[in-house]
Each structure stands twice: as C-alpha cells, then as structure tokens.
Design an enzyme around this catalytic site. Structure first.
Site: not given
Ligand SMILES: NC(=O)c1ccc[n+]([C@@H]2O[C@H](COP(=O)([O-])OP(=O)(O)OC[C@H]3O[C@@H](n4cnc5c(N)ncnc54)[C@H](O)[C@@H]3O)[C@@H](O)[C@H]2O)c1
Length: 322
Positions: A8, A142, A146
C-alpha cells in the site's frame, strides 16, 4: 541492517512512511509495493518499487524472497467508507491480504507492522477515553476486518512467534496524498478548500468528536513501535494512540485564525455520520505512552499552521487573507 517491504506504498500513509523509512534505513533497503496506480516520481526514483495484489496467495512470500526482506509494513487496505460501499471486496483485500502477509512472515521470519483503527471498537464501548482493553464488536465491515486483523496478528505472535506489532490509528491529516474513502477524510479536505479560498461543506455534524493525528506523528509512531525492545510491549495488536480529539467546527475555528475569511457549512452524509457515531470520541492511549514512550509532537494549532503553509506551497497559492 533492516530490509523492509511496504504494501500500500502509494496510499495516504504509505507515500510518506516509505520515504521516511528510506531516510532512516537507506533507500535501497526499502521496497515500495504499489497495486494498480503507478507510484509517484519521488517513490520511483528514491528506491526499489514493485507491484503486488495482496489478495494473491503466495505473492507477498515471493516478494519477501525476491528482496530478502525481514520487516513488512502492511498498509494495503480498503478504508471505512469505501468498505461500506463494497463490503465483500473490503473483506477480501483486508483479510486475505493480511493472512498472506502473516503467512509470508511466518515462513521467512519477518516482523510485521499492521495498523488497526478507531473503527475497531464496539458502538457500546465507552465513548470518552475509550480504554486500551474494552468491548470490540464493531458494526462496519472495515471495523470487523480490523478486529479480526488484530486477533490474527496476536495469534501469529503467540502461535508462531511472528513479531507482530500494531497501533490503532485515529483519523490522519496530511498534505501529501489525499485520503481515499475514510470517514475522517473531511479533516483533510477542509484544509484544501480553505487554502483555495473556498467555502467548505462538511459531511459530518458539528459536535462529532473523533480522534485525529498529523501524519508526521503517525509515521513517527510506526517506526518507534517497530524499533522498541520487544520486552517493553505488554500489548501487541494493537495500541491505542491519539494526538487530539476534534469536532469539525474546532478545525474550522482554528483555520479561521490563519485565514479569517474561511467559512463552512454542513450537509450530512448519513452513511459517514453513522460510521462516525459508532466510533470513540477520544481514546485513552496511556498504555502506548507508558510501554514504549508514545508522545505526539503536534496539536491542532501547530498542525493547522503547518498544513496551511505546506498546502500553500503545494498548490502554489498565496494567502487570501490573514
Ligand atoms: N488514513 C487513516 O486515517 C487511517 C486511520 C486508521 C487506520 N488506517 C490504516 O492504515 C492503513 C493504510 O491506510 P491509508 O490511509 O494509507 O490507505 P489508502 O487507501 O490511502 O491506501 C491503501 C493502499 O492499499 C492499496 N491496495 C488496495 N487494494 C490492494 C490490493 N488488492 N493489493 C495491494 N494493494 C492494495 C492501494 O493501492 C493504496 O495504495 C490501512 O490499513 C488503514 O486501515 C488509516
């Protein structure tokens, strides 16, 4: 010497965490894994990049073998709001992806960082100062992935000795990569509209308190947790961490101190409001503070100042007023 894989890597967190890891451990030691979107110039030019669909059995193990990896930051995921629009796909990406990562980690003895979320609690858990250990029966897909992910990481730690570590991130605010499909995305969009001189229409009601954090603190937490001596960790998956509990009007008021002409109104999105209402107003992160020294650097005032400065530069705009 660490050799790191980031799944990601083009996402909101990955696009910044990968670069921070490259600065900390060396450019060639950190492999950025994109999915379908081509990584940006900075990621492509600063170190190794590859493509991966984390749902594919064996694909992560193949990458771990190819690059001789010992640590995986697993960020590939579908987030809360898009997850509710396509729950089947959210289950596939979030659970199959994590399972494949943990299997690869078991086979090749890798450490794993897995971010959980404020979505992992029950709507019936205490809303204020939500404890580290409390009810976890979320009612979004979601959130379900988690909690299942936290449990699966703990299982791999206890059963197979895989060094899994994680945090429950709050909503993350950043200026580099736009968030995609989370419930707290408004807290990023509001800054973009303010800097462009536009009115902002918020999809959450005033008074909707949620935990938030500025991206530099989120990056610091991930690296710090993975660096700390394992004997200090009383919990594995996952530690509550937060920096501030904010309602939309509080961010608006702080922006107005920098840009006095900024205005906002509200048009509620029932799906996102229902998700936000099921989450804590604020988490108790004292376990992370005690066990591994977690402490955020940014509050609402310093984050707002920095966000506005960085966005003005990024969007090549001048201050409208203020
Ligand atoms: N951003 C936030 O506010 C936040 C808050 C709490 C937890 N998180 C967690 O942090 C992690 C990253 O979040 P983020 O905000 O960077 O998310 P994001 O949606 O910006 O990025 C997620 C990435 O996953 C990739 N992805 C999607 N499907 C895929 C697949 N099948 N194979 C490989 N890659 C794939 C996408 O290309 C993307 O780059 C996640 O687990 C999310 O749950 C984020």
């Amino acid at each position: 010497m660490k050799r790191i894989l980031v799944t990601g890597a083009t996402g909101q967190i990955g696009s910044e965490l990968t670069l921070a890891l490259r600065r900390a451990y060396g450019n060639d030691e950190v492999v950025a894994l994109a999915h379908v979107a081509e990584p940006g110039k900075e990621l492509l030019e600063s170190g190794p990049c590859d493509f991966l669909d984390c749902r594919e059995i064996g694909a992560i193990a193949e990458m771990v073998k190819r690059y001789g990896v010992d640590t995986i930051y697993h960020l590939a995921s579908l987030l809360s709001a898009v997850g509710e629009l396509d729950p089947q796909q959210a289950w596939n990406v979030n659970m199959m992806g994590l399972f494949n990562v943990l299997e690869a980690a078991r086979e090749y003895q890798c450490a794993v960082f897995y971010p959980s979320s404020i979505a992992a609690f029950s709507p019936n858990a205490p809303k204020d100062k939500t404890p580290q250990v409390t009810l976890q029966r979320p009612d979004t897909m979601y959130g379900i992935t988690k909690v299942a992910g936290e449990l699966l990481c703990d299982y791999y730690f206890k059963r197979f000795g895989v060094d899994t570590r994680g945090v429950r991130y709050p909503g993350l605010i950043s200026h580099k990569t736009m968030p995609r499909g989370g419930t707290t995305d408004y807290a990023v969009q509001i800054y973009y509209e303010a800097v462009k001189g536009n009115k902002f229409t918020c999809y959450l009601k005033p008074g909707t308190f949620l935990d938030m954090m500025y991206m530099p603190d989120a990056i610091k937490a991930a690296i710090q947790l993975m660096e700390v001596d394992s004997s200090r960790l009383k919990h594995r998956n996952s530690y509550n961490i937060t920096a501030m509990s904010l309602a939309p009007e509080m961010i608006g008021a702080q922006i107005r101190k920098e840009i006095p002409s900024f205005t906002m109104d509200y048009q509620i999105d029932p799906l996102k409001q229902a998700i936000a209402d099921s989450w804590p107003n604020s988490m108790d992160d004292s376990a992370a503070r005690q066990d591994w020294g977690w402490k955020p650097d940014y509050n609402l005032k310093s984050m707002t100042k920095d966000m506005i400065e960085k966005l003005l530069r990024k969007l090549k705009m001048n201050r409208h007023d203020g």
